[in-house]
Write a protein that holds these residues in place. Structure first.
Motif: not given
Length: 137
Positions: A77-81, A90-99, A104-106
């Motif tokens: 999880t992270f935020y874009i300022r 931002v919630d991220a689901a991560i695989a080896r070569h794809q994210m 959604r707005p905070e």
């Protein structure tokens, strides 16, 4: 015996977090041409920062990635300022070569999330090689 078990747990946990860091670190892209967005992540431990830009030749379109946390293998999880008063969670689901990002707005957590798929810029990215764990003596 308890010490050996504790050391083994620490090594496995450490290796797991290093692999999760490998999954996030680096440069990712979404889209092509003038609509492309570039994401660059730098991981330290289970935390990360970075930037998101698009188009990247416009300084007004470069934004900070902040408060990034690796939640486990395959999740972060992270935020874009965007400015002083606006940032997206931002919630991220991560695989080896794809994210896959779910954003959604905070300030409006009940809004429907926007979904974005990222792919690595370096297609043949290899996870960092790890020395095999030595067997306890």
């Amino acid at each position: 015996m308890k010490l050996i078990a504790l050391c083994t747990v620490c090594m496995v946990t450490g290796a797991s977090s290093l692999q999760a860091a490998d999954l996030v670190s680096g440069t990712w892209t979404a889209g092509d041409g003038p609509d492309a967005r570039i994401y660059v992540f730098k991981v330290v431990g289970d935390r990360f920062t970075g930037i998101m830009c698009g188009p990247c030749d416009d300084p007004g379109r470069v934004f900070r990635v902040e408060d990034g946390t690796i939640l486990g293998t395959g999740q972060a999880t992270f935020y874009i300022r965007y400015d002083v008063s606006r940032r997206d969670r931002v919630d991220a689901a991560i695989a080896r070569h794809q994210m896959t990002l779910s954003m959604r707005p905070e300030a409006r957590p009940n809004d429907a999330p926007a979904t974005v798929s990222l792919k690595r810029v370096v297609e043949d990215f290899q996870l960092s090689p790890r020395a095999p764990l030595a067997a306890p003596r």
